[in-house]
Write a protein that holds these residues in place. Structure first.
Motif, mmCIF file in Angstrom:
data_model
loop_
_atom_site.group_PDB
_atom_site.id
_atom_site.type_symbol
_atom_site.label_atom_id
_atom_site.label_comp_id
_atom_site.label_asym_id
_atom_site.label_seq_id
_atom_site.Cartn_x
_atom_site.Cartn_y
_atom_site.Cartn_z
ATOM 1 N N PRO A 27 0.831 -1.214 0.000
ATOM 2 C CA PRO A 27 0.000 0.000 0.000
ATOM 3 C C PRO A 27 0.859 1.256 0.000
ATOM 4 O O PRO A 27 2.024 1.231 0.427
ATOM 5 C CB PRO A 27 -0.798 -0.136 1.298
ATOM 6 N N LEU A 28 0.280 2.346 -0.432
ATOM 7 C CA LEU A 28 1.012 3.604 -0.577
ATOM 8 C C LEU A 28 1.599 4.082 0.752
ATOM 9 O O LEU A 28 2.731 4.563 0.802
ATOM 10 C CB LEU A 28 0.091 4.679 -1.164
ATOM 11 N N TYR A 29 0.839 3.942 1.843
ATOM 12 C CA TYR A 29 1.332 4.454 3.128
ATOM 13 C C TYR A 29 2.612 3.751 3.561
ATOM 14 O O TYR A 29 3.483 4.351 4.181
ATOM 15 C CB TYR A 29 0.252 4.336 4.207
ATOM 16 N N GLU A 30 2.751 2.469 3.218
ATOM 17 C CA GLU A 30 3.960 1.737 3.579
ATOM 18 C C GLU A 30 5.145 2.196 2.741
ATOM 19 O O GLU A 30 6.269 2.280 3.225
ATOM 20 C CB GLU A 30 3.742 0.236 3.418
ATOM 21 N N LEU A 31 4.895 2.518 1.481
ATOM 22 C CA LEU A 31 5.971 2.999 0.607
ATOM 23 C C LEU A 31 6.508 4.333 1.091
ATOM 24 O O LEU A 31 7.725 4.567 1.093
ATOM 25 C CB LEU A 31 5.455 3.121 -0.830
ATOM 26 N N VAL A 32 5.615 5.213 1.527
ATOM 27 C CA VAL A 32 6.031 6.524 2.044
ATOM 28 C C VAL A 32 6.829 6.342 3.339
ATOM 29 O O VAL A 32 7.874 6.968 3.534
ATOM 30 C CB VAL A 32 4.799 7.419 2.289
ATOM 31 N N ARG A 33 6.331 5.472 4.224
ATOM 32 C CA ARG A 33 7.028 5.232 5.483
ATOM 33 C C ARG A 33 8.428 4.678 5.241
ATOM 34 O O ARG A 33 9.396 5.076 5.895
ATOM 35 C CB ARG A 33 6.220 4.248 6.333
ATOM 36 N N TYR A 34 8.548 3.782 4.268
ATOM 37 C CA TYR A 34 9.842 3.158 3.979
ATOM 38 C C TYR A 34 10.849 4.184 3.459
ATOM 39 O O TYR A 34 12.031 4.143 3.812
ATOM 40 C CB TYR A 34 9.661 2.042 2.949
ATOM 41 N N LEU A 35 10.402 5.113 2.625
ATOM 42 C CA LEU A 35 11.305 6.137 2.110
ATOM 43 C C LEU A 35 11.910 6.970 3.235
ATOM 44 O O LEU A 35 13.055 7.406 3.168
ATOM 45 C CB LEU A 35 10.548 7.049 1.134
ATOM 46 N N ILE A 36 11.118 7.155 4.285
ATOM 47 C CA ILE A 36 11.588 7.952 5.412
ATOM 48 C C ILE A 36 12.624 7.194 6.241
ATOM 49 O O ILE A 36 13.691 7.717 6.569
ATOM 50 C CB ILE A 36 10.395 8.370 6.304
ATOM 51 N N VAL A 37 12.328 5.932 6.568
ATOM 52 C CA VAL A 37 13.221 5.172 7.443
ATOM 53 C C VAL A 37 14.434 4.606 6.708
ATOM 54 O O VAL A 37 15.413 4.205 7.339
ATOM 55 C CB VAL A 37 12.465 4.004 8.116
ATOM 56 N N SER A 38 14.385 4.574 5.377
ATOM 57 C CA SER A 38 15.496 3.976 4.622
ATOM 58 C C SER A 38 16.794 4.757 4.796
ATOM 59 O O SER A 38 17.886 4.218 4.597
ATOM 60 C CB SER A 38 15.149 3.897 3.137
ATOM 61 N N TYR A 39 16.686 6.018 5.186
ATOM 62 C CA TYR A 39 17.888 6.832 5.386
ATOM 63 C C TYR A 39 18.593 6.496 6.697
ATOM 64 O O TYR A 39 19.689 6.981 6.966
ATOM 65 C CB TYR A 39 17.523 8.315 5.362
ATOM 66 N N ARG A 40 17.973 5.674 7.515
ATOM 67 C CA ARG A 40 18.549 5.352 8.823
ATOM 68 C C ARG A 40 19.072 3.922 8.874
ATOM 69 O O ARG A 40 19.204 3.345 9.954
ATOM 70 C CB ARG A 40 17.494 5.528 9.912
ATOM 71 N N ARG A 41 19.345 3.333 7.741
ATOM 72 C CA ARG A 41 19.793 1.940 7.709
ATOM 73 C C ARG A 41 21.145 1.776 8.424
ATOM 74 O O ARG A 41 22.018 2.624 8.369
ATOM 75 C CB ARG A 41 19.946 1.456 6.268
ATOM 76 N N SER A 42 21.291 0.632 9.060
ATOM 77 C CA SER A 42 22.546 0.314 9.746
ATOM 78 C C SER A 42 23.567 -0.216 8.764
ATOM 79 O O SER A 42 23.241 -0.900 7.804
ATOM 80 C CB SER A 42 22.288 -0.736 10.835
ATOM 81 N N LEU A 56 11.719 -2.157 5.535
ATOM 82 C CA LEU A 56 10.555 -2.383 4.672
ATOM 83 C C LEU A 56 9.638 -3.413 5.314
ATOM 84 O O LEU A 56 10.072 -4.514 5.664
ATOM 85 C CB LEU A 56 11.019 -2.882 3.307
ATOM 86 N N ASN A 57 8.377 -3.068 5.500
ATOM 87 C CA ASN A 57 7.417 -3.982 6.120
ATOM 88 C C ASN A 57 6.576 -4.654 5.030
ATOM 89 O O ASN A 57 5.490 -4.197 4.691
ATOM 90 C CB ASN A 57 6.521 -3.240 7.105
ATOM 91 N N LEU A 58 7.092 -5.754 4.500
ATOM 92 C CA LEU A 58 6.377 -6.462 3.436
ATOM 93 C C LEU A 58 5.093 -7.100 3.939
ATOM 94 O O LEU A 58 4.217 -7.453 3.135
ATOM 95 C CB LEU A 58 7.273 -7.535 2.827
#
Length: 457
Positions: free
Chosen positions: A297-312, A325-327
């Protein structure tokens, strides 16, 4: 006046036709799975601890270091004692396998699964319109599909296709081929036979990167029946909703990480290099970039773009894929190719999956080993035998193969599934309550450094 009105309506009728045509085409281009049948060899072919040790000792090219390496690999492989080896290995003829041995191995798998498939569905071989067989390491004349066609006396207008060299991911390549063929063949029935020729390709040399295949690969395979006939929709168990294929063959490192080669002594085998995990991570990343927007869903894609910058940065290449990413917002079940313990756990960690999610792949690896292109269907069978698959659930299939390829697809469950299939006689004992390692119990002494002076005679 009536003629004028009729002429005026023609453009409108034509416009309506153009609007409805894609809808009609999509309706008849669906890909449904009616059934699948996994192969289970006879009990006399089980590769238990003792037989594994004997097979290793039979290889006179090995020294103590190579012997120790193989035993340590088996201890850490995640594979149990109930997997199956080809006849030529069980009988001690792995170094001199013949074409006859190869064909006998193929016949047992192909005919065994096809007999079960036709019996289960009630479909006659003469009703089949499309036949696809994928076996990467064996190409015969006549072809394997011709062999099947002759055995079952199938129709002369049968459309046949043989896929070779595709590796562990060949099964989904075959399904994708059928999906495209369904666009031009209406109300068709297609059979896909997916397996691998293990016996003649057992490695008898001493290169470590090539010995790994003997520790992982086992006998197995699957046949499946697909259709695009909407009249058979109510009989279907799965519907293919999405398919994405990624191929990194133009990249030298990815191309060479899984390759059939000859070693310096002239022994043919399958070489697996350390670059495999990097190639898998790269291919998986490219594939998900295309696949994810179609299934989440769109809301998950938006959320992922935000948290992807904080990857370990404290993860492996494969584990970095999809971090954050919450598949599960678009997928209920994960069918991971049981290629090896590292692959399963790497994919699981990268996608944030739980032990429950990756349990089917782990158990398929433990019970049947890496059966190459047929492996995904043993994982699916475990889910079904455990009665996990409910109507409306979505299953993400993830596969990797030589080339280097990553082929993923999504199936929707059409009705509650609970057939015990190939797991029916053992599913109650999985997952094992006790994780004793029989290989370590029998060969743990090999890790004792005080025995370093021992040499094999």
């Amino acid at each position: 006046m009536e003629l004028f009105i009729a002429m005026s309506l023609l453009p409108l009728i034509y416009a309506i036709f153009l609007l409805l045509k894609p809808i009609y085409q999509r309706k008849h281009q669906s890909c449904y799975m009616l059934a699948y049948e996994c192969y289970k060899p006879t009990e006399d072919r089980k590769l238990d601890t003792e037989l594994c040790g004997n097979v290793i000792l039979r290889n006179k090219n090995l020294g103590l270091d190579e012997y120790k390496f193989l035993l340590q690999t088996m201890v850490n492989s995640g594979i149990g004692e109930d997997t199956y080896a080809p006849h030529v290995v069980v009988s001690g003829r792995e170094d001199c396998a013949s074409l006859s041995d190869a064909l006998t191995e193929m016949d047992e798998i192909m005919y065994g699964t096809l007999d079960g498939l036709f019996r289960r569905t009630g479909v006659s071989p003469s009703d089949v319109d499309i036949l696809v067989a994928n076996v990467s390491l064996l190409s015969t004349v006549p072809s394997l599909t011709a062999r099947i066609m002759n055995r079952y006396k199938m129709r002369e207008d049968l459309k046949v296709y043989n896929l070779s060299g595709m590796g562990c991911s060949a099964s989904l390549v075959a399904v994708d081929l059928v999906r495209h063929l369904f666009k031009i063949h209406k109300k068709a029935l297609a059979v896909v036979v997916s397996t691998e020729s293990m016996g003649p390709n057992w490695y008898c040399g001493k290169e470590r990167s090539m010995m790994l295949s003997n520790c992982l690969f086992r006998s197995g395979g699957c046949s499946m029946l697909l259709t695009n006939d909407v009249a058979l929709k109510n009989r279907a168990i799965l519907k293919l909703t999405c398919m994405e294929r990624t191929h990194l063959g133009s990249n030298d490192e990815a191309y060479e990480c899984c390759m059939q080669v000859e070693d310096d002594l002239g022994y043919t085998g399958f070489r697996l290099t350390k670059a495999l995990t990097r190639a898998a991570a790269r291919a998986f990343t490219v594939n998900l970039k295309v696949l994810v927007p179609k299934i989440l869903p769109l809301y998950e894609l938006v959320r992922y773009l935000i948290v992807s910058y904080r990857r370990s940065n404290k993860t492996t290449e494969l584990e970095k894929v999809g971090v954050g990413l919450n598949l599960k917002t678009g997928i209920e079940h994960f069918c991971i190719h049981p290629g090896g313990k590292a692959v399963i756990e790497g994919v699981g960690k990268s996608l944030g999956l739980s032990d429950y999610d990756i349990e089917p792949a782990r158990m398929a690896l433990h019970r049947f080993g890496n059966t190459s292109a047929g492996g995904l269907w043993y994982v699916l069978g475990y889910m079904e035998a455990k009665k996990r698959l409910k109507k409306g659930d979505r299953i993400l299939m993830i596969s990797f193969g030589a080339g280097f390829k990553c082929n993923n697809c999504v199936w929707q469950v059409m009705r509650d599934l609970k057939d015990g299939n190939v797991w029916k006689d053992c599913v109650e004992s999985y997952p094992p309550k006790f994780k004793a390692n029989p290989f370590f119990e029998k060969y743990g002494w090999i890790n004792d450094e005080t025995l370093g002076f021992v040499r094999l005679d």
